[in-house]
Design a protein around this motif. Structure first.
Motif, PDB file in Angstrom:
ATOM      1  N   TRP A  83       2.879   2.372  -5.601  1.00  0.00           N
ATOM      2  CA  TRP A  83       1.640   1.990  -6.292  1.00  0.00           C
ATOM      3  C   TRP A  83       0.816   3.182  -6.783  1.00  0.00           C
ATOM      4  O   TRP A  83      -0.191   3.002  -7.463  1.00  0.00           O
ATOM      5  CB  TRP A  83       0.776   1.122  -5.362  1.00  0.00           C
ATOM      6  CG  TRP A  83       1.428  -0.186  -5.078  1.00  0.00           C
ATOM      7  CD1 TRP A  83       2.177  -0.507  -3.982  1.00  0.00           C
ATOM      8  CD2 TRP A  83       1.445  -1.340  -5.919  1.00  0.00           C
ATOM      9  NE1 TRP A  83       2.647  -1.795  -4.088  1.00  0.00           N
ATOM     10  CE2 TRP A  83       2.212  -2.326  -5.265  1.00  0.00           C
ATOM     11  CE3 TRP A  83       0.880  -1.649  -7.165  1.00  0.00           C
ATOM     12  CZ2 TRP A  83       2.433  -3.595  -5.806  1.00  0.00           C
ATOM     13  CZ3 TRP A  83       1.097  -2.908  -7.697  1.00  0.00           C
ATOM     14  CH2 TRP A  83       1.867  -3.861  -7.033  1.00  0.00           C
ATOM     15  N   ASP A  96      -1.181   7.133  -6.006  1.00  0.00           N
ATOM     16  CA  ASP A  96      -2.084   7.709  -5.000  1.00  0.00           C
ATOM     17  C   ASP A  96      -3.281   6.824  -4.694  1.00  0.00           C
ATOM     18  O   ASP A  96      -3.904   6.956  -3.644  1.00  0.00           O
ATOM     19  CB  ASP A  96      -2.580   9.090  -5.463  1.00  0.00           C
ATOM     20  CG  ASP A  96      -1.445  10.108  -5.373  1.00  0.00           C
ATOM     21  OD1 ASP A  96      -0.461   9.817  -4.660  1.00  0.00           O
ATOM     22  OD2 ASP A  96      -1.543  11.159  -6.047  1.00  0.00           O
ATOM     23  N   ASP A  97      -3.627   5.949  -5.644  1.00  0.00           N
ATOM     24  CA  ASP A  97      -4.801   5.091  -5.395  1.00  0.00           C
ATOM     25  C   ASP A  97      -4.405   3.747  -4.756  1.00  0.00           C
ATOM     26  O   ASP A  97      -5.150   2.778  -4.845  1.00  0.00           O
ATOM     27  CB  ASP A  97      -5.585   4.861  -6.695  1.00  0.00           C
ATOM     28  CG  ASP A  97      -4.802   4.008  -7.692  1.00  0.00           C
ATOM     29  OD1 ASP A  97      -3.581   3.823  -7.485  1.00  0.00           O
ATOM     30  OD2 ASP A  97      -5.410   3.518  -8.662  1.00  0.00           O
ATOM     31  N   ALA A  98      -3.257   3.741  -4.064  1.00  0.00           N
ATOM     32  CA  ALA A  98      -2.748   2.470  -3.508  1.00  0.00           C
ATOM     33  C   ALA A  98      -3.739   1.780  -2.573  1.00  0.00           C
ATOM     34  O   ALA A  98      -3.742   0.563  -2.465  1.00  0.00           O
ATOM     35  CB  ALA A  98      -1.432   2.724  -2.772  1.00  0.00           C
ATOM     36  N   ASP A  99      -4.581   2.559  -1.891  1.00  0.00           N
ATOM     37  CA  ASP A  99      -5.526   1.933  -0.951  1.00  0.00           C
ATOM     38  C   ASP A  99      -6.797   1.466  -1.648  1.00  0.00           C
ATOM     39  O   ASP A  99      -7.670   0.876  -1.020  1.00  0.00           O
ATOM     40  CB  ASP A  99      -5.910   2.924   0.168  1.00  0.00           C
ATOM     41  CG  ASP A  99      -4.747   3.111   1.134  1.00  0.00           C
ATOM     42  OD1 ASP A  99      -4.009   2.135   1.357  1.00  0.00           O
ATOM     43  OD2 ASP A  99      -4.584   4.234   1.636  1.00  0.00           O
ATOM     44  N   ARG A 142       0.829  -1.214   0.000  1.00  0.00           N
ATOM     45  CA  ARG A 142       0.000   0.000   0.000  1.00  0.00           C
ATOM     46  C   ARG A 142       0.862   1.262   0.000  1.00  0.00           C
ATOM     47  O   ARG A 142       0.381   2.350   0.330  1.00  0.00           O
ATOM     48  CB  ARG A 142      -0.948  -0.009   1.197  1.00  0.00           C
ATOM     49  CG  ARG A 142      -2.053  -1.062   1.025  1.00  0.00           C
ATOM     50  CD  ARG A 142      -2.950  -1.124   2.223  1.00  0.00           C
ATOM     51  NE  ARG A 142      -3.907  -2.220   2.127  1.00  0.00           N
ATOM     52  CZ  ARG A 142      -5.221  -2.063   2.090  1.00  0.00           C
ATOM     53  NH1 ARG A 142      -5.740  -0.856   2.126  1.00  0.00           N
ATOM     54  NH2 ARG A 142      -6.013  -3.113   2.022  1.00  0.00           N
ATOM     55  N   ASP A 143       2.113   1.096  -0.374  1.00  0.00           N
ATOM     56  CA  ASP A 143       3.018   2.242  -0.416  1.00  0.00           C
ATOM     57  C   ASP A 143       2.687   3.106  -1.634  1.00  0.00           C
ATOM     58  O   ASP A 143       2.817   2.666  -2.787  1.00  0.00           O
ATOM     59  CB  ASP A 143       4.467   1.700  -0.504  1.00  0.00           C
ATOM     60  CG  ASP A 143       5.493   2.806  -0.441  1.00  0.00           C
ATOM     61  OD1 ASP A 143       5.126   3.983  -0.663  1.00  0.00           O
ATOM     62  OD2 ASP A 143       6.669   2.500  -0.186  1.00  0.00           O
ATOM     63  N   LYS A 144       2.282   4.352  -1.367  1.00  0.00           N
ATOM     64  CA  LYS A 144       1.843   5.230  -2.472  1.00  0.00           C
ATOM     65  C   LYS A 144       2.997   5.584  -3.410  1.00  0.00           C
ATOM     66  O   LYS A 144       2.770   5.840  -4.595  1.00  0.00           O
ATOM     67  CB  LYS A 144       1.188   6.492  -1.906  1.00  0.00           C
ATOM     68  CG  LYS A 144      -0.123   6.142  -1.193  1.00  0.00           C
ATOM     69  CD  LYS A 144      -1.030   7.335  -0.989  1.00  0.00           C
ATOM     70  CE  LYS A 144      -2.403   6.808  -0.632  1.00  0.00           C
ATOM     71  NZ  LYS A 144      -3.014   7.207   0.542  1.00  0.00           N
ATOM     72  N   GLU A 145       4.211   5.596  -2.869  1.00  0.00           N
ATOM     73  CA  GLU A 145       5.360   5.905  -3.754  1.00  0.00           C
ATOM     74  C   GLU A 145       5.555   4.808  -4.795  1.00  0.00           C
ATOM     75  O   GLU A 145       6.086   5.035  -5.870  1.00  0.00           O
ATOM     76  CB  GLU A 145       6.640   6.034  -2.926  1.00  0.00           C
ATOM     77  CG  GLU A 145       6.766   7.392  -2.290  1.00  0.00           C
ATOM     78  CD  GLU A 145       8.088   7.548  -1.560  1.00  0.00           C
ATOM     79  OE1 GLU A 145       9.077   6.903  -1.934  1.00  0.00           O
ATOM     80  OE2 GLU A 145       8.078   8.313  -0.582  1.00  0.00           O
TER      81      GLU A 145
END
Ligand code: HEM
Length: 258
Positions: A166, A168-171, A161-164
């Motif tokens: 995946w 900004d939509d990682a969650d 779930r790391d946004k860097e």
């Protein structure tokens, strides 16, 4: 207690096979067949794998093989229940490929959207939570210096779930991120770690994907599913990632819906 019970169950399976020259054509048979050859070409009583090791391998395959795939299916059903548009997409894909016939194992790889959904499920709800490694030499990873012999725990859910990595939509649940396969899904090629990577990565990954696809295809052909109002969302670390209170769903036979 469980350990003793498992050991005695497995010994009951192994001993009769050892008593005959036919060890069976399954994994256990292969392991038993690895008895060291004597000079006469016969088998020695000593095994190149000890009985303890064979029992350990049986347990590993049982737990690694059964539990993780069943959790992959559990979390897929959860996600398809809360994203009915994806459930419908996958059902259409299955019906287009197989109609009402049992899914042909050789054609399961044609289910592209299902593969995307399974990868996205593994990203958001990886059954395996941690990997552990030990450095064999002094090394530097990024800006971190790691001395030889240091134990490292790699927390899969946090990395997934790391946004860097995946975006900004990682969650969010977005199976389309896998439309070009695993390596194109994240900003790094090996972002998806659910099966680990490298020489010790999961030996059963292709098998488990086939198992999950065939089971899900059968379910989608026969039922539509929705979450029961009793469902409480509480993923919990019980060695693997489980829904703490189970996954109550309503299954509706499709012929009755139409
Ligand atoms: C969704 C299903 C599965 C997931 C998420 C999964 C995950 C993993 C992970 C993360 C590892 C690496 C652990 C590490 O690097 O420390 C692993 C290893 C392993 N898995 Fe799986 N697994 C799955 C299905 C299966 C199946 C179906 C089998 C067997 C039929 C299996 C057998 C194994 C074995 C034997 C290892 C150890 C490999 C080694 O140490 O060299 N797994 N699995």
């Amino acid at each position: 207690m469980l350990e003793r019970k498992l050991k005695s169950l497995l010994t009951e399976i192994i001993q009769p096979r050892l008593a005959t020259s036919e060890y069976g054509n399954d994994l256990l048979g292969v392991m038993l067949d690895s008895c060291i050859e004597t000079k006469q070409g016969g088998k020695q009583v000593d095994l190149s794998l000890s009985m303890e090791e064979i029992i350990h391998e049986c347990k590993l395959f049982f737990f690694a093989g059964h539990e993780n795939t069943s959790l992959l299916l559990t979390w897929s059903v959860y996600l398809l229940s809360i994203y009915p548009e994806w459930q419908e997409k996958l059902r259409n894909e299955v019906l287009k490929e197989f109609g009402r016939e049992s899914p042909n194992p050789n054609a399961l790889n044609k289910l592209k959207e299902m593969t995307m959904v399974l990868f996205e499920t593994l990203r958001l709800y990886s059954p395996a939570l941690f990997m552990q490694r030990k450095t064999v030499a002094d090394m530097t990873v990024g800006s971190i210096k790691l001395p030889k012999g240091m134990a490292i725990v790699i927390p899969i859910p946090i990395m997934h779930r790391d946004k860097e990595v995946w975006g900004d939509d990682a969650d969010e649940f977005n199976p389309l991120r896998f439309k070009n396969g695993i390596t194109g899904a994240a900003k790094v090629p090996h972002g998806l770690l659910a099966f680990s990577m490298g020489p010790r990565s999961c030996i059963g990954q292709n098998f488990s994907m086939l198992e999950a696809k065939s089971t899900l295809a059968l379910m989608l052909q026969k039922f539509s599913f929705t979450l029961s109002p009793d469902y409480v969302h509480a993923p919990v670390d019980l060695f693997t990632l489980k829904p703490k209170f189970g996954l109550p769903v309503f299954l509706r036979p499709l012929d009755k819906c139409n």
